[in-house]
Design an enzyme around this catalytic site. Sequence first.
Site, PDB file in Angstrom:
ATOM      1  N   ASP A 240       0.853  -1.185   0.000  1.00  0.00           N
ATOM      2  CA  ASP A 240       0.000   0.000   0.000  1.00  0.00           C
ATOM      3  C   ASP A 240       0.888   1.235   0.000  1.00  0.00           C
ATOM      4  O   ASP A 240       2.109   1.149   0.172  1.00  0.00           O
ATOM      5  CB  ASP A 240      -0.951   0.008   1.199  1.00  0.00           C
ATOM      6  N   ASP A 260       3.419   1.759  -4.967  1.00  0.00           N
ATOM      7  CA  ASP A 260       2.269   2.153  -5.774  1.00  0.00           C
ATOM      8  C   ASP A 260       1.933   1.010  -6.721  1.00  0.00           C
ATOM      9  O   ASP A 260       2.750   0.629  -7.558  1.00  0.00           O
ATOM     10  CB  ASP A 260       2.607   3.417  -6.558  1.00  0.00           C
ATOM     11  N   MET A 261       0.738   0.448  -6.596  1.00  0.00           N
ATOM     12  CA  MET A 261       0.354  -0.701  -7.421  1.00  0.00           C
ATOM     13  C   MET A 261       0.338  -0.379  -8.910  1.00  0.00           C
ATOM     14  O   MET A 261       0.397  -1.273  -9.750  1.00  0.00           O
ATOM     15  CB  MET A 261      -1.032  -1.201  -6.995  1.00  0.00           C
ATOM     16  N   LYS A 274      -8.780  -7.110  -3.147  1.00  0.00           N
ATOM     17  CA  LYS A 274     -10.082  -7.135  -2.489  1.00  0.00           C
ATOM     18  C   LYS A 274     -10.708  -5.738  -2.517  1.00  0.00           C
ATOM     19  O   LYS A 274     -10.208  -4.807  -1.898  1.00  0.00           O
ATOM     20  CB  LYS A 274      -9.959  -7.616  -1.037  1.00  0.00           C
ATOM     21  N   HIS A 278     -13.088  -1.897  -8.303  1.00  0.00           N
ATOM     22  CA  HIS A 278     -14.321  -1.124  -8.534  1.00  0.00           C
ATOM     23  C   HIS A 278     -14.118   0.376  -8.331  1.00  0.00           C
ATOM     24  O   HIS A 278     -14.980   1.173  -8.686  1.00  0.00           O
ATOM     25  CB  HIS A 278     -15.485  -1.642  -7.680  1.00  0.00           C
TER      26      HIS A 278
END
Length: 372
Positions: A240, A260-261, A274, A278
């Site tokens: 995260d 940073d993803m 998870k 969205h």
Amino acid sequence: MDMVTSMPLEANSNGQILQAEAELFCHSFGYLKSMALQSVVKLRIPDVLHRYGGAASLPELLSTVPIHPNKLPYLPRLMKMLAAAGIFTAEDVPATVGDGEPTTLYHLNAVSRLLVDDASVNGGASMSPCVLLGTVPLFLGASLKLHEWLQSEEQATTETPFMLAHGGTLYGIGGRDSEFNTVFNKAMGASSEFVAALAVRECRDVFAGIKSLVDVAGGNGTTARTIAEAFPYVKCSVLDLPQVIQGISSHGTVEFVAGDMMEFVPPAEAVLLKYVLHNWSDQDCVKILTRCREAISHGEKAGKVIIIDTVVGSPSQQILESQVTMDLSMMMLFNGKVREEQNWHKIFLEAGFSHYKIHNVLGMRSLIEVQP
């Protein structure tokens, strides 16, 4: 004038119209149900009922719930409305002595048990923080701008109803509001605990054989810890942003990685997303999933991505309504959306995946296994 349309309505048509009018009235004032639910959560009425063994009479509630004496006559009206809405179950009890007044007994039911702060009752974390998050002024204010946003020339990629209402993004405005941050973090923690417990119970085969897992945007590590406790042989880590995990120390088999993803996901046999995708547009989801595919491609065999998110479409009207309500929430707060299976399929292909399997065992959510 058309003779058919000008004919008087038959009795059964009158009944249908009056039923429809009542339904429309309830929808129009639906916000009162949300506010009443918020009130009983803040007054901890579900916990009071639990302490009375799951049910309490009105006199018992009136003597226990912390409200001003001047307002005691109004609590029964609040409880009656929520019982009619299905939040509690009401039972009329006749007087047991002489000419005493009959009373009403209020019971916890399947819905209100989720609000009790006792895992032995609700099977996991209390969902009360989620109710409080859904009714914060920041969210309510954004919803009041929905019609104005729909008429605005601004691109949806650069403005949301939330931004129109508050002049900034949710994380920008909310990040400066300590009270909102507290509510938000408690709600995310409760939701993570609830969903993670379901996932490891209902989808054990999905995690079987995995030796390492990284929970992308996993916050304080609630989900990763639940997985690590259920599967001690899995080395779990949380990725995260630095400001999110600042001050959180590694716990047992769970490690925290700042990053940073959008740029990089640490190598692992499985990557968990998870309730992440969205929040993002299709284009951003493809970018995130591409980074995840790179992360699971370092071993001798390709790993998998585990997605816990909404797949719209359910035979249950209640679950379907919850799914499309979540979609509207994402539209209002972020430039995100919930997706139907064909939408998921499209972004999986664009991110370089060719296989996926949907497990519809998490209520309004699903667990999706995705592999190259």
